[in-house]
Design an enzyme around this catalytic site. Structure first.
Site, PDB file in Angstrom:
ATOM      1  N   ASP A  20      37.318  33.977  38.381  1.00  0.00           N
ATOM      2  CA  ASP A  20      36.892  32.685  38.908  1.00  0.00           C
ATOM      3  C   ASP A  20      35.713  32.926  39.868  1.00  0.00           C
ATOM      4  O   ASP A  20      35.551  34.037  40.381  1.00  0.00           O
ATOM      5  CB  ASP A  20      38.106  32.097  39.644  1.00  0.00           C
ATOM      6  CG  ASP A  20      37.755  30.937  40.515  1.00  0.00           C
ATOM      7  OD1 ASP A  20      37.283  29.931  39.959  1.00  0.00           O
ATOM      8  OD2 ASP A  20      37.932  31.030  41.744  1.00  0.00           O
ATOM      9  N   ASP A  40      34.281  30.319  42.678  1.00  0.00           N
ATOM     10  CA  ASP A  40      34.473  29.804  44.045  1.00  0.00           C
ATOM     11  C   ASP A  40      35.840  30.165  44.602  1.00  0.00           C
ATOM     12  O   ASP A  40      36.869  29.849  44.014  1.00  0.00           O
ATOM     13  CB  ASP A  40      34.281  28.287  44.071  1.00  0.00           C
ATOM     14  CG  ASP A  40      32.823  27.916  43.958  1.00  0.00           C
ATOM     15  OD1 ASP A  40      32.043  28.357  44.806  1.00  0.00           O
ATOM     16  OD2 ASP A  40      32.470  27.208  43.002  1.00  0.00           O
ATOM     17  N   LYS A  59      40.850  26.532  31.636  1.00  0.00           N
ATOM     18  CA  LYS A  59      40.219  27.861  31.559  1.00  0.00           C
ATOM     19  C   LYS A  59      40.969  28.789  30.590  1.00  0.00           C
ATOM     20  O   LYS A  59      40.388  29.750  30.095  1.00  0.00           O
ATOM     21  CB  LYS A  59      40.155  28.502  32.947  1.00  0.00           C
ATOM     22  CG  LYS A  59      39.145  27.863  33.896  1.00  0.00           C
ATOM     23  CD  LYS A  59      39.019  28.699  35.183  1.00  0.00           C
ATOM     24  CE  LYS A  59      38.204  28.002  36.247  1.00  0.00           C
ATOM     25  NZ  LYS A  59      38.097  28.789  37.499  1.00  0.00           N
ATOM     26  N   ASP A  72      41.849  31.918  42.315  1.00  0.00           N
ATOM     27  CA  ASP A  72      42.318  31.442  43.628  1.00  0.00           C
ATOM     28  C   ASP A  72      42.965  30.067  43.623  1.00  0.00           C
ATOM     29  O   ASP A  72      43.468  29.639  44.655  1.00  0.00           O
ATOM     30  CB  ASP A  72      41.151  31.410  44.631  1.00  0.00           C
ATOM     31  CG  ASP A  72      40.276  30.181  44.431  1.00  0.00           C
ATOM     32  OD1 ASP A  72      39.917  29.887  43.274  1.00  0.00           O
ATOM     33  OD2 ASP A  72      39.975  29.497  45.419  1.00  0.00           O
ATOM     34  N   ASP A 121      43.001  27.848  37.789  1.00  0.00           N
ATOM     35  CA  ASP A 121      43.048  29.191  37.186  1.00  0.00           C
ATOM     36  C   ASP A 121      44.401  29.493  36.535  1.00  0.00           C
ATOM     37  O   ASP A 121      44.569  30.546  35.919  1.00  0.00           O
ATOM     38  CB  ASP A 121      42.755  30.254  38.259  1.00  0.00           C
ATOM     39  CG  ASP A 121      41.381  30.073  38.882  1.00  0.00           C
ATOM     40  OD1 ASP A 121      40.423  29.877  38.113  1.00  0.00           O
ATOM     41  OD2 ASP A 121      41.274  30.095  40.118  1.00  0.00           O
TER      42      ASP A 121
HETATM   43  O1  LIG Z   1      33.826  23.852  40.675  1.00  0.00           O
HETATM   44  C1  LIG Z   1      34.913  23.879  41.265  1.00  0.00           C
HETATM   45  O2  LIG Z   1      35.549  22.863  41.543  1.00  0.00           O
HETATM   46  C2  LIG Z   1      35.519  25.193  41.626  1.00  0.00           C
HETATM   47  O3  LIG Z   1      34.937  26.222  40.940  1.00  0.00           O
HETATM   48  P1  LIG Z   1      35.761  27.550  40.594  1.00  0.00           P
HETATM   49  O4  LIG Z   1      36.552  27.253  39.386  1.00  0.00           O
HETATM   50  O5  LIG Z   1      34.657  28.568  40.377  1.00  0.00           O
HETATM   51  O6  LIG Z   1      36.604  27.902  41.786  1.00  0.00           O
HETATM   52 MG   LIG Z   2      38.182  29.005  42.501  1.00  0.00          MG
END
Ligand SMILES: O=C(O)COP(=O)(O)O
Ligand SMILES: [Mg+2]
EC number: 3.1.3.18
Length: 237
Positions: free
Chosen positions: A20, A22, A161, A184, A188
């Protein structure tokens, strides 16, 4: 007598990692975690990014980290295997737009990157999610809302995902089970379910920690480094 050769019992090798973006390879304020990037660059196996964010964001991150352009974006709705190949998109926006129009009657919603987002809708996190979820239940739409801690996404229940990882793994000649997944948050979970091993970073929310096979002590990008070191120490990558 039936027995498994010892090598099969102890040989647990993964062929790729999916991480992932963020909250996982970033710092607390969302900047790219440079030490995590350095660690990723030392790896010899394919490293795929999976994000709720839009495809061009994922591709840019992949390019700047020094990866090959294999990315899952829009929570699985958009997938690309290399920089020089077009991405593929799920046909899932129509139901999301219906949900958005309905919810707009009750809340002042702000779409994030609407010009670039093709398969789902991401919203600023400034409205009552639980209330929105219960309102949405009164409609018979095949959509759900997921909170990534960075945005609230209105997405098809068929897209996540995990579905994206299966698709991308297939394009790479691999199985989703060949991947270790690092993440996180709630978006995910499905990627953990289909991958061979799931690692949550220490800042992860409860739902992802419960879905994980291993949880790091360190948080954010330091957690991603710890995850990779854990896999190296075990000899699994
Ligand atoms: O775009 C988002 O809401 C979060 O992005 P991520 O899946 O990379 O944590
Ligand atoms: Mg994330």
């Amino acid at each position: 007598m039936f027995y498994l050769p010892i090598s099969n019992l102890f040989l647990m090798k993964f062929k790729a990692i999916v991480a992932d973006i963020d909250g996982t390879i970033t710092c607390e304020k969302r900047e790219l975690h440079l030490e995590a990037v350095k660690k990723i660059r030392t790896l010899k196996l394919p490293f795929v990014l999976a994000t709720g964010n839009i495809l061009c964001y994922a591709r840019t991150a992949s390019r700047l980290i020094g990866l090959e352009g294999a990315v899952i974006a829009e929570n699985g709705g958009a997938v690309a295997v290399r920089f020089d190949l077009q991405g593929t998109y799920e046909e899932s926006m129509e139901e999301c737009e219906k949900a958005y129009s309905f919810l707009s009657q009750y809340f002042n919603l702000t779409k994030l990157d609407p010009h670039y987002r093709k398969t789902e809708i991401a919203l600023r996190r400034d409205f009552d999610l639980e209330k929105a979820r219960s309102l949405l239940k009164t409609l018979n739409l095949d959509v759900e809302m997921v909170d990534t801690k960075y945005a609230i996404h209105i997405k098809s229940k068929k897209v996540n995902k995990g579905v994206g990882l299966k698709k991308l793994a297939n394009m790479m000649g691999l199985k989703a089970r060949d991947f270790v997944a690092i993440g996180d948050s709630a978006n995910d979970v499905e990627m953990f379910e289909v991958s061979g091993f799931g690692i949550a970073v220490g800042n992860g929310d409860e739902i992802i920690k419960e879905a994980a096979d291993y949880v790091t002590e360190a948080t954010y990008g330091d957690g991603a480094i710890e995850a990779i070191e854990f896999l190296e120490e075990k000899g699994w990558i």
